[in-house]
Design a protein around this motif. Structure first.
Motif, PDB file in Angstrom:
ATOM      1  N   ASN A 129      -6.789  -6.413  12.428  1.00 57.83           N
ATOM      2  CA  ASN A 129      -6.169  -6.278  13.737  1.00 57.83           C
ATOM      3  C   ASN A 129      -4.995  -7.253  13.800  1.00 57.83           C
ATOM      4  O   ASN A 129      -5.181  -8.456  13.699  1.00 57.83           O
ATOM      5  N   ARG A 130      -3.799  -6.714  13.949  1.00 56.87           N
ATOM      6  CA  ARG A 130      -2.594  -7.535  13.891  1.00 56.87           C
ATOM      7  C   ARG A 130      -2.036  -7.773  15.285  1.00 56.87           C
ATOM      8  O   ARG A 130      -1.943  -6.837  16.082  1.00 56.87           O
ATOM      9  N   PRO A 131      -1.632  -9.015  15.591  1.00 61.41           N
ATOM     10  CA  PRO A 131      -1.076  -9.321  16.918  1.00 61.41           C
ATOM     11  C   PRO A 131       0.147  -8.458  17.214  1.00 61.41           C
ATOM     12  O   PRO A 131       1.035  -8.298  16.383  1.00 61.41           O
ATOM     13  N   GLY A 132       0.158  -7.859  18.400  1.00 59.58           N
ATOM     14  CA  GLY A 132       1.299  -7.060  18.817  1.00 59.58           C
ATOM     15  C   GLY A 132       1.354  -5.669  18.243  1.00 59.58           C
ATOM     16  O   GLY A 132       2.295  -4.917  18.515  1.00 59.58           O
ATOM     17  N   LEU A 133       0.355  -5.285  17.443  1.00 59.38           N
ATOM     18  CA  LEU A 133       0.352  -3.963  16.820  1.00 59.38           C
ATOM     19  C   LEU A 133      -0.957  -3.261  17.187  1.00 59.38           C
ATOM     20  O   LEU A 133      -2.028  -3.768  16.882  1.00 59.38           O
ATOM     21  N   PRO A 134      -0.893  -2.117  17.849  1.00 59.29           N
ATOM     22  CA  PRO A 134      -2.141  -1.452  18.258  1.00 59.29           C
ATOM     23  C   PRO A 134      -2.962  -1.020  17.049  1.00 59.29           C
ATOM     24  O   PRO A 134      -2.427  -0.600  16.027  1.00 59.29           O
ATOM     25  N   SER A 135      -4.277  -1.135  17.182  1.00 61.72           N
ATOM     26  CA  SER A 135      -5.173  -0.724  16.104  1.00 61.72           C
ATOM     27  C   SER A 135      -5.264   0.795  16.073  1.00 61.72           C
ATOM     28  O   SER A 135      -5.420   1.441  17.106  1.00 61.72           O
TER      29      SER A 135
ATOM     30  N   ASN B 140       6.041   0.373   8.791  1.00 61.53           N
ATOM     31  CA  ASN B 140       6.957  -0.733   8.522  1.00 61.53           C
ATOM     32  C   ASN B 140       6.450  -2.027   9.136  1.00 61.53           C
ATOM     33  O   ASN B 140       6.582  -3.107   8.543  1.00 61.53           O
ATOM     34  N   GLN B 141       5.858  -1.941  10.318  1.00 59.58           N
ATOM     35  CA  GLN B 141       5.329  -3.152  10.954  1.00 59.58           C
ATOM     36  C   GLN B 141       4.142  -3.709  10.172  1.00 59.58           C
ATOM     37  O   GLN B 141       4.017  -4.921  10.017  1.00 59.58           O
ATOM     38  N   VAL B 142       3.280  -2.833   9.697  1.00 61.77           N
ATOM     39  CA  VAL B 142       2.159  -3.285   8.863  1.00 61.77           C
ATOM     40  C   VAL B 142       2.698  -3.965   7.610  1.00 61.77           C
ATOM     41  O   VAL B 142       2.231  -5.042   7.213  1.00 61.77           O
ATOM     42  N   ALA B 143       3.704  -3.352   6.977  1.00 69.26           N
ATOM     43  CA  ALA B 143       4.286  -3.926   5.760  1.00 69.26           C
ATOM     44  C   ALA B 143       4.917  -5.281   6.035  1.00 69.26           C
ATOM     45  O   ALA B 143       4.798  -6.205   5.227  1.00 69.26           O
ATOM     46  N   ARG B 144       5.592  -5.417   7.172  1.00 67.37           N
ATOM     47  CA  ARG B 144       6.205  -6.710   7.504  1.00 67.37           C
ATOM     48  C   ARG B 144       5.145  -7.796   7.665  1.00 67.37           C
ATOM     49  O   ARG B 144       5.328  -8.932   7.231  1.00 67.37           O
ATOM     50  N   HIS B 145       4.034  -7.447   8.310  1.00 65.89           N
ATOM     51  CA  HIS B 145       2.941  -8.416   8.448  1.00 65.89           C
ATOM     52  C   HIS B 145       2.414  -8.837   7.079  1.00 65.89           C
ATOM     53  O   HIS B 145       1.975  -9.980   6.896  1.00 65.89           O
ATOM     54  N   MET B 146       2.446  -7.933   6.118  1.00 64.98           N
ATOM     55  CA  MET B 146       1.963  -8.217   4.775  1.00 64.98           C
ATOM     56  C   MET B 146       3.029  -8.836   3.875  1.00 64.98           C
ATOM     57  O   MET B 146       2.754  -9.162   2.724  1.00 64.98           O
ATOM     58  N   VAL B 147       4.244  -8.982   4.425  1.00 68.52           N
ATOM     59  CA  VAL B 147       5.398  -9.456   3.650  1.00 68.52           C
ATOM     60  C   VAL B 147       5.572  -8.576   2.410  1.00 68.52           C
ATOM     61  O   VAL B 147       5.679  -9.045   1.280  1.00 68.52           O
ATOM     62  N   MET B 148       5.555  -7.269   2.669  1.00 65.98           N
ATOM     63  CA  MET B 148       5.665  -6.253   1.627  1.00 65.98           C
ATOM     64  C   MET B 148       6.820  -5.328   1.951  1.00 65.98           C
ATOM     65  O   MET B 148       7.116  -5.097   3.122  1.00 65.98           O
ATOM     66  N   PRO B 149       7.479  -4.765   0.937  1.00 61.20           N
ATOM     67  CA  PRO B 149       8.423  -3.688   1.224  1.00 61.20           C
ATOM     68  C   PRO B 149       7.655  -2.476   1.719  1.00 61.20           C
ATOM     69  O   PRO B 149       6.596  -2.143   1.169  1.00 61.20           O
ATOM     70  N   PRO B 150       8.120  -1.790   2.759  1.00 60.86           N
ATOM     71  CA  PRO B 150       7.383  -0.631   3.262  1.00 60.86           C
ATOM     72  C   PRO B 150       7.342   0.516   2.283  1.00 60.86           C
ATOM     73  O   PRO B 150       6.450   1.353   2.333  1.00 60.86           O
ATOM     74  N   HIS B 151       8.312   0.551   1.372  1.00 60.92           N
ATOM     75  CA  HIS B 151       8.332   1.614   0.374  1.00 60.92           C
ATOM     76  C   HIS B 151       9.043   1.099  -0.866  1.00 60.92           C
ATOM     77  O   HIS B 151      10.211   0.727  -0.797  1.00 60.92           O
ATOM     78  N   ARG B 152       8.326   1.043  -1.987  1.00 55.11           N
ATOM     79  CA  ARG B 152       8.960   0.622  -3.240  1.00 55.11           C
ATOM     80  C   ARG B 152       9.592   1.820  -3.919  1.00 55.11           C
ATOM     81  O   ARG B 152       9.028   2.902  -3.931  1.00 55.11           O
ATOM     82  N   GLU B 153      10.771   1.604  -4.473  1.00 56.22           N
ATOM     83  CA  GLU B 153      11.473   2.681  -5.146  1.00 56.22           C
ATOM     84  C   GLU B 153      11.003   2.824  -6.591  1.00 56.22           C
ATOM     85  O   GLU B 153      10.527   1.868  -7.210  1.00 56.22           O
ATOM     86  N   GLY B 154      11.191   4.014  -7.128  1.00 53.87           N
ATOM     87  CA  GLY B 154      10.987   4.227  -8.555  1.00 53.87           C
ATOM     88  C   GLY B 154       9.533   4.418  -8.940  1.00 53.87           C
ATOM     89  O   GLY B 154       8.654   4.615  -8.119  1.00 53.87           O
ATOM     90  N   GLY B 155       9.291   4.358 -10.251  1.00 52.42           N
ATOM     91  CA  GLY B 155       7.967   4.615 -10.792  1.00 52.42           C
ATOM     92  C   GLY B 155       7.370   3.384 -11.433  1.00 52.42           C
ATOM     93  O   GLY B 155       7.975   2.314 -11.480  1.00 52.42           O
ATOM     94  N   GLN B 156       6.160   3.541 -11.975  1.00 48.09           N
ATOM     95  CA  GLN B 156       5.448   2.383 -12.507  1.00 48.09           C
ATOM     96  C   GLN B 156       5.903   1.988 -13.905  1.00 48.09           C
ATOM     97  O   GLN B 156       5.639   0.864 -14.342  1.00 48.09           O
TER      98      GLN B 156
END
Length: 330
Positions: free
Chosen positions: A29-35, A181-197
Protein backbone atom coordinates in the motif's frame (compact mmCIF):
# COMPACT_ATOMS: atom_id res chain seq x y z
CA UNK A 1 -13.65 -0.32 -7.59
CA UNK A 2 -13.26 -3.93 -6.43
CA UNK A 3 -9.76 -5.13 -5.68
CA UNK A 4 -8.07 -7.52 -8.11
CA UNK A 5 -6.90 -10.64 -6.27
CA UNK A 6 -3.32 -11.76 -6.95
CA UNK A 7 -2.01 -15.04 -5.50
CA UNK A 8 1.60 -16.24 -5.76
CA UNK A 9 2.14 -19.98 -6.06
CA UNK A 10 5.37 -20.85 -4.22
CA UNK A 11 7.42 -23.90 -5.14
CA UNK A 12 10.24 -25.13 -2.86
CA UNK A 13 13.00 -24.16 -2.77
CA UNK A 14 11.58 -20.74 -3.52
CA UNK A 15 13.59 -18.05 -5.30
CA UNK A 16 13.33 -15.01 -3.05
CA UNK A 17 14.03 -12.26 -5.60
CA UNK A 18 11.19 -13.15 -7.98
CA UNK A 19 8.79 -13.43 -5.04
CA UNK A 20 9.97 -10.14 -3.54
CA UNK A 21 9.57 -8.39 -6.91
CA UNK A 22 6.00 -9.60 -7.29
CA UNK A 23 5.17 -8.64 -3.70
CA UNK A 24 6.71 -5.18 -4.20
CA UNK A 25 4.58 -4.52 -7.28
CA UNK A 26 1.25 -5.99 -6.15
CA UNK A 27 1.43 -6.29 -2.38
CA UNK A 28 2.30 -2.84 -1.01
CA UNK A 29 0.00 0.00 0.00
CA UNK A 30 1.71 3.16 -1.23
CA UNK A 31 1.05 6.65 0.21
CA UNK A 32 -1.05 8.75 -2.15
CA UNK A 33 -1.79 5.84 -4.49
CA UNK A 34 -5.12 3.98 -4.23
CA UNK A 35 -4.88 0.24 -3.68
CA UNK A 36 -6.11 -1.81 -6.63
CA UNK A 37 -4.89 -5.31 -5.65
CA UNK A 38 -4.86 -7.82 -2.82
CA UNK A 39 -1.85 -10.09 -2.59
CA UNK A 40 -1.35 -13.49 -0.98
CA UNK A 41 0.88 -16.55 -1.26
CA UNK A 42 0.16 -20.26 -1.20
CA UNK A 43 1.94 -23.56 -1.71
CA UNK A 44 1.03 -27.20 -2.19
CA UNK A 45 1.94 -28.18 1.37
CA UNK A 46 1.40 -25.30 3.85
CA UNK A 47 3.92 -24.92 6.62
CA UNK A 48 7.65 -24.27 6.53
CA UNK A 49 8.82 -23.65 2.97
CA UNK A 50 12.57 -23.55 2.19
CA UNK A 51 14.09 -20.81 0.05
CA UNK A 52 17.27 -20.44 -1.98
CA UNK A 53 18.42 -17.76 0.45
CA UNK A 54 18.97 -20.20 3.31
CA UNK A 55 15.90 -19.43 5.41
CA UNK A 56 12.43 -20.93 5.55
CA UNK A 57 9.11 -19.13 5.13
CA UNK A 58 5.90 -19.94 6.94
CA UNK A 59 3.15 -20.33 4.34
CA UNK A 60 -0.35 -20.85 5.69
CA UNK A 61 -2.45 -21.28 2.52
CA UNK A 62 -2.66 -24.35 0.33
CA UNK A 63 -3.65 -24.74 -3.32
CA UNK A 64 -7.27 -23.93 -2.52
CA UNK A 65 -6.19 -20.26 -2.36
CA UNK A 66 -5.83 -20.33 -6.14
CA UNK A 67 -9.57 -20.89 -6.59
CA UNK A 68 -10.49 -17.24 -6.05
CA UNK A 69 -7.42 -15.69 -7.69
CA UNK A 70 -7.88 -13.45 -10.72
CA UNK A 71 -4.14 -13.45 -11.38
CA UNK A 72 -1.80 -16.29 -10.40
CA UNK A 73 1.92 -15.51 -10.31
CA UNK A 74 4.54 -18.25 -10.25
CA UNK A 75 7.84 -16.66 -9.16
CA UNK A 76 10.26 -19.24 -10.57
CA UNK A 77 10.51 -23.03 -10.53
CA UNK A 78 13.94 -24.20 -9.40
CA UNK A 79 13.15 -27.91 -9.76
CA UNK A 80 12.42 -27.69 -13.49
CA UNK A 81 14.48 -30.86 -14.16
CA UNK A 82 11.96 -32.89 -12.11
CA UNK A 83 8.39 -33.80 -12.95
CA UNK A 84 5.94 -31.29 -11.47
CA UNK A 85 3.43 -32.28 -8.81
CA UNK A 86 0.21 -33.56 -10.40
CA UNK A 87 -1.77 -31.58 -7.83
CA UNK A 88 -0.03 -28.33 -8.83
CA UNK A 89 -0.53 -29.01 -12.54
CA UNK A 90 -4.20 -29.83 -11.99
CA UNK A 91 -4.72 -26.66 -9.93
CA UNK A 92 -3.17 -24.52 -12.67
CA UNK A 93 -5.22 -26.16 -15.41
CA UNK A 94 -8.44 -25.67 -13.46
CA UNK A 95 -7.59 -22.03 -12.75
CA UNK A 96 -6.85 -21.45 -16.42
CA UNK A 97 -10.12 -23.07 -17.51
CA UNK A 98 -12.15 -20.80 -15.26
CA UNK A 99 -10.42 -17.70 -16.68
CA UNK A 100 -7.66 -16.82 -14.22
CA UNK A 101 -4.66 -15.01 -15.68
CA UNK A 102 -1.43 -16.96 -15.06
CA UNK A 103 2.00 -15.31 -15.16
CA UNK A 104 5.20 -17.35 -14.97
CA UNK A 105 8.37 -15.53 -13.98
CA UNK A 106 11.74 -16.78 -15.27
CA UNK A 107 12.05 -20.59 -14.94
CA UNK A 108 8.35 -20.98 -14.10
CA UNK A 109 7.72 -21.03 -17.86
CA UNK A 110 8.77 -24.70 -17.63
CA UNK A 111 5.88 -25.38 -15.26
CA UNK A 112 3.35 -23.81 -17.62
CA UNK A 113 4.87 -25.88 -20.42
CA UNK A 114 4.47 -29.06 -18.37
CA UNK A 115 0.86 -28.11 -17.71
CA UNK A 116 0.26 -27.80 -21.47
CA UNK A 117 -0.67 -24.13 -21.28
CA UNK A 118 2.01 -23.02 -23.74
CA UNK A 119 1.69 -25.68 -26.43
CA UNK A 120 1.57 -24.11 -29.89
CA UNK A 121 2.09 -20.67 -28.40
CA UNK A 122 4.83 -18.10 -27.78
CA UNK A 123 6.82 -17.92 -24.54
CA UNK A 124 10.11 -16.79 -23.07
CA UNK A 125 12.35 -17.55 -20.11
CA UNK A 126 15.84 -16.64 -18.92
CA UNK A 127 18.22 -16.51 -21.90
CA UNK A 128 20.36 -19.27 -20.36
CA UNK A 129 17.35 -21.63 -20.33
CA UNK A 130 15.76 -20.70 -23.66
CA UNK A 131 17.40 -23.49 -25.65
CA UNK A 132 16.48 -26.02 -22.98
CA UNK A 133 12.84 -24.94 -23.01
CA UNK A 134 12.73 -25.16 -26.81
CA UNK A 135 14.37 -28.60 -26.83
CA UNK A 136 12.09 -30.06 -24.17
CA UNK A 137 8.93 -28.55 -25.63
CA UNK A 138 9.33 -28.23 -29.41
CA UNK A 139 5.68 -27.20 -29.76
CA UNK A 140 6.41 -23.89 -28.04
CA UNK A 141 7.72 -20.90 -30.00
CA UNK A 142 10.45 -19.76 -27.60
CA UNK A 143 11.48 -16.12 -27.99
CA UNK A 144 14.87 -15.77 -26.25
CA UNK A 145 15.36 -12.03 -26.80
CA UNK A 146 12.23 -10.51 -25.24
CA UNK A 147 11.73 -9.39 -21.63
CA UNK A 148 8.27 -10.93 -21.48
CA UNK A 149 5.49 -12.41 -23.61
CA UNK A 150 1.89 -11.61 -22.70
CA UNK A 151 -0.77 -13.73 -24.41
CA UNK A 152 -3.60 -12.40 -22.27
CA UNK A 153 -4.51 -15.60 -20.43
CA UNK A 154 -0.90 -16.63 -19.80
CA UNK A 155 2.35 -14.69 -19.76
CA UNK A 156 6.02 -15.51 -19.27
CA UNK A 157 9.04 -13.41 -18.42
CA UNK A 158 12.79 -13.56 -18.87
CA UNK A 159 15.09 -13.91 -15.87
CA UNK A 160 15.05 -12.20 -12.50
CA UNK A 161 14.43 -8.44 -12.97
CA UNK A 162 12.36 -9.11 -16.10
CA UNK A 163 9.74 -10.52 -13.75
CA UNK A 164 9.27 -6.98 -12.45
CA UNK A 165 8.94 -5.75 -16.04
CA UNK A 166 6.14 -8.25 -16.58
CA UNK A 167 4.40 -7.33 -13.31
CA UNK A 168 4.49 -3.63 -14.20
CA UNK A 169 3.15 -4.50 -17.65
CA UNK A 170 0.22 -6.36 -16.08
CA UNK A 171 -0.56 -3.34 -13.91
CA UNK A 172 -0.31 -1.11 -16.98
CA UNK A 173 -2.78 -3.41 -18.77
CA UNK A 174 -5.20 -3.41 -15.82
CA UNK A 175 -4.95 0.16 -14.56
CA UNK A 176 -3.34 2.23 -17.32
CA UNK A 177 0.08 3.76 -17.83
CA UNK A 178 -0.30 6.60 -15.32
CA UNK A 179 -1.02 4.24 -12.42
CA UNK A 180 1.77 1.85 -13.46
CA UNK A 181 4.17 4.80 -13.78
CA UNK A 182 3.43 5.83 -10.20
CA UNK A 183 4.11 2.31 -8.93
CA UNK A 184 7.39 2.29 -10.89
CA UNK A 185 8.40 5.67 -9.46
CA UNK A 186 7.83 4.38 -5.93
CA UNK A 187 10.09 1.45 -6.80
CA UNK A 188 12.68 3.75 -8.41
CA UNK A 189 12.24 1.69 -11.57
CA UNK A 190 11.75 2.63 -15.21
CA UNK A 191 8.06 2.01 -16.01
CA UNK A 192 9.05 0.28 -19.21
CA UNK A 193 12.48 -1.03 -20.20
CA UNK A 194 13.32 -0.98 -23.87
CA UNK A 195 14.70 -3.84 -25.90
CA UNK A 196 15.22 -7.51 -25.14
CA UNK A 197 17.12 -9.62 -22.65
CA UNK A 198 20.01 -10.55 -24.95
CA UNK A 199 21.46 -7.11 -24.31
CA UNK A 200 22.24 -8.50 -20.82
CA UNK A 201 23.63 -11.84 -21.95
CA UNK A 202 27.31 -12.57 -21.49
CA UNK A 203 29.63 -12.30 -24.47
CA UNK A 204 33.32 -13.09 -24.98
CA UNK A 205 35.64 -10.80 -23.06
CA UNK A 206 37.23 -9.70 -26.33
CA UNK A 207 33.99 -7.93 -27.31
CA UNK A 208 34.23 -4.18 -26.86
CA UNK A 209 31.66 -2.70 -24.48
CA UNK A 210 29.59 -0.25 -26.54
CA UNK A 211 29.34 3.36 -25.49
CA UNK A 212 26.19 4.00 -23.45
CA UNK A 213 23.17 5.41 -25.25
CA UNK A 214 21.78 6.92 -22.04
CA UNK A 215 22.68 10.58 -22.80
CA UNK A 216 21.17 10.30 -26.27
CA UNK A 217 17.98 8.66 -24.98
CA UNK A 218 17.54 11.37 -22.34
CA UNK A 219 18.11 14.10 -24.94
CA UNK A 220 15.59 12.59 -27.35
CA UNK A 221 12.96 11.94 -24.66
CA UNK A 222 12.91 15.66 -23.83
CA UNK A 223 12.30 16.56 -27.50
CA UNK A 224 9.53 14.23 -28.58
CA UNK A 225 7.47 17.25 -29.65
CA UNK A 226 10.12 18.12 -32.23
CA UNK A 227 10.34 16.44 -35.66
CA UNK A 228 13.28 14.27 -34.66
CA UNK A 229 14.63 11.80 -37.19
CA UNK A 230 17.18 9.00 -37.02
CA UNK A 231 19.64 11.40 -38.68
CA UNK A 232 19.07 13.86 -35.82
CA UNK A 233 19.79 11.13 -33.26
CA UNK A 234 22.97 10.14 -35.09
CA UNK A 235 24.08 13.77 -35.31
CA UNK A 236 23.62 14.30 -31.57
CA UNK A 237 25.55 11.10 -30.87
CA UNK A 238 28.27 12.14 -33.34
CA UNK A 239 28.09 8.77 -35.10
CA UNK A 240 26.91 7.49 -38.45
CA UNK A 241 23.37 6.15 -38.78
CA UNK A 242 24.84 2.67 -39.30
CA UNK A 243 26.83 2.90 -36.04
CA UNK A 244 23.76 4.24 -34.25
CA UNK A 245 21.66 1.34 -35.49
CA UNK A 246 24.28 -1.14 -34.30
CA UNK A 247 24.42 0.43 -30.83
CA UNK A 248 20.62 0.40 -30.52
CA UNK A 249 20.57 -3.27 -31.51
CA UNK A 250 23.33 -4.12 -29.02
CA UNK A 251 21.98 -2.14 -26.07
CA UNK A 252 18.22 -2.01 -26.60
CA UNK A 253 17.45 -4.81 -29.02
CA UNK A 254 15.54 -2.48 -31.34
CA UNK A 255 16.15 0.12 -34.04
CA UNK A 256 16.41 3.90 -33.47
CA UNK A 257 13.23 4.51 -35.46
CA UNK A 258 11.21 1.92 -33.53
CA UNK A 259 12.48 3.26 -30.20
CA UNK A 260 11.51 6.81 -31.14
CA UNK A 261 8.05 5.76 -32.30
CA UNK A 262 7.38 3.81 -29.11
CA UNK A 263 8.43 6.78 -26.98
CA UNK A 264 6.00 9.01 -28.85
CA UNK A 265 3.11 6.55 -28.44
CA UNK A 266 3.87 6.06 -24.74
CA UNK A 267 3.92 9.84 -24.22
CA UNK A 268 0.57 10.07 -26.02
CA UNK A 269 -0.74 7.30 -23.79
CA UNK A 270 0.03 9.29 -20.65
CA UNK A 271 -1.55 12.47 -22.05
CA UNK A 272 -4.73 10.57 -22.89
CA UNK A 273 -4.96 9.41 -19.28
CA UNK A 274 -3.95 12.60 -17.53
CA UNK A 275 -5.43 15.41 -19.68
CA UNK A 276 -8.52 16.34 -21.67
CA UNK A 277 -6.46 17.45 -24.66
CA UNK A 278 -7.84 16.70 -28.11
CA UNK A 279 -6.16 13.89 -30.01
CA UNK A 280 -4.91 16.37 -32.60
CA UNK A 281 -3.19 18.39 -29.86
CA UNK A 282 -1.68 15.26 -28.31
CA UNK A 283 -0.38 14.18 -31.71
CA UNK A 284 1.36 17.54 -32.11
CA UNK A 285 2.84 17.47 -28.59
CA UNK A 286 4.27 14.00 -29.08
CA UNK A 287 5.68 14.52 -32.56
CA UNK A 288 3.16 12.27 -34.31
CA UNK A 289 2.05 15.17 -36.55
CA UNK A 290 -1.67 14.41 -36.93
CA UNK A 291 -4.60 12.71 -35.21
CA UNK A 292 -4.83 10.21 -38.06
CA UNK A 293 -1.18 9.21 -37.65
CA UNK A 294 -1.55 8.98 -33.86
CA UNK A 295 -4.59 6.71 -34.20
CA UNK A 296 -2.82 4.48 -36.70
CA UNK A 297 0.38 4.17 -34.64
CA UNK A 298 -1.56 3.77 -31.37
CA UNK A 299 -3.63 0.95 -32.80
CA UNK A 300 -0.58 -0.80 -34.29
CA UNK A 301 1.25 -0.86 -30.94
CA UNK A 302 -1.59 -1.16 -28.39
CA UNK A 303 -4.38 -2.77 -30.47
CA UNK A 304 -6.93 -0.17 -29.41
CA UNK A 305 -7.89 3.39 -30.29
CA UNK A 306 -7.07 6.59 -28.40
CA UNK A 307 -10.77 7.10 -27.62
CA UNK A 308 -11.23 3.59 -26.24
CA UNK A 309 -8.02 3.84 -24.24
CA UNK A 310 -9.09 7.18 -22.74
CA UNK A 311 -12.48 5.79 -21.74
CA UNK A 312 -10.80 2.84 -20.00
CA UNK A 313 -8.07 4.68 -18.14
CA UNK A 314 -9.05 8.33 -17.73
CA UNK A 315 -9.62 8.50 -13.96
CA UNK A 316 -10.83 12.10 -13.82
CA UNK A 317 -13.91 13.41 -15.64
CA UNK A 318 -13.09 13.54 -19.33
CA UNK A 319 -14.38 16.01 -21.88
CA UNK A 320 -15.98 14.26 -24.86
CA UNK A 321 -14.48 15.53 -28.09
CA UNK A 322 -16.03 14.89 -31.47
CA UNK A 323 -12.61 14.75 -33.12
CA UNK A 324 -11.57 11.83 -30.89
CA UNK A 325 -13.61 9.16 -32.64
CA UNK A 326 -13.09 5.45 -32.71
CA UNK A 327 -12.73 5.43 -36.47
CA UNK A 328 -9.32 4.49 -37.76
CA UNK A 329 -8.07 6.11 -40.96
CA UNK A 330 -8.37 4.06 -44.09
Amino acid sequence: MSLHRVVCLLLPPQSTFELAGAAEVFGLNRPGLPSRYTFDVCTERPGSLPTLAGYDMAVTHGLSALQGAQTILIPGWVQRASAPSPSVVDALRRAHRRGARIAALCSAAFLLAEAGLLEGRRATTHWRMADELAARHPGIQVEPDVLYVDLGDVSTSAGTAAGIDLCLHLIRTDQGAAYANQVARHMVMPPHREGGQLQYATFPLTDRTPESLAPLLDWAAERLHEPLSVDDLAAFGAVSTRTLARRFAEQLGTSPGNWLLRQRVMAARSLLEETDLAVETIATRTGLSSAANLRRRFHALLHTTPAAYRRSFRHATSVTRTEDSDMLPA
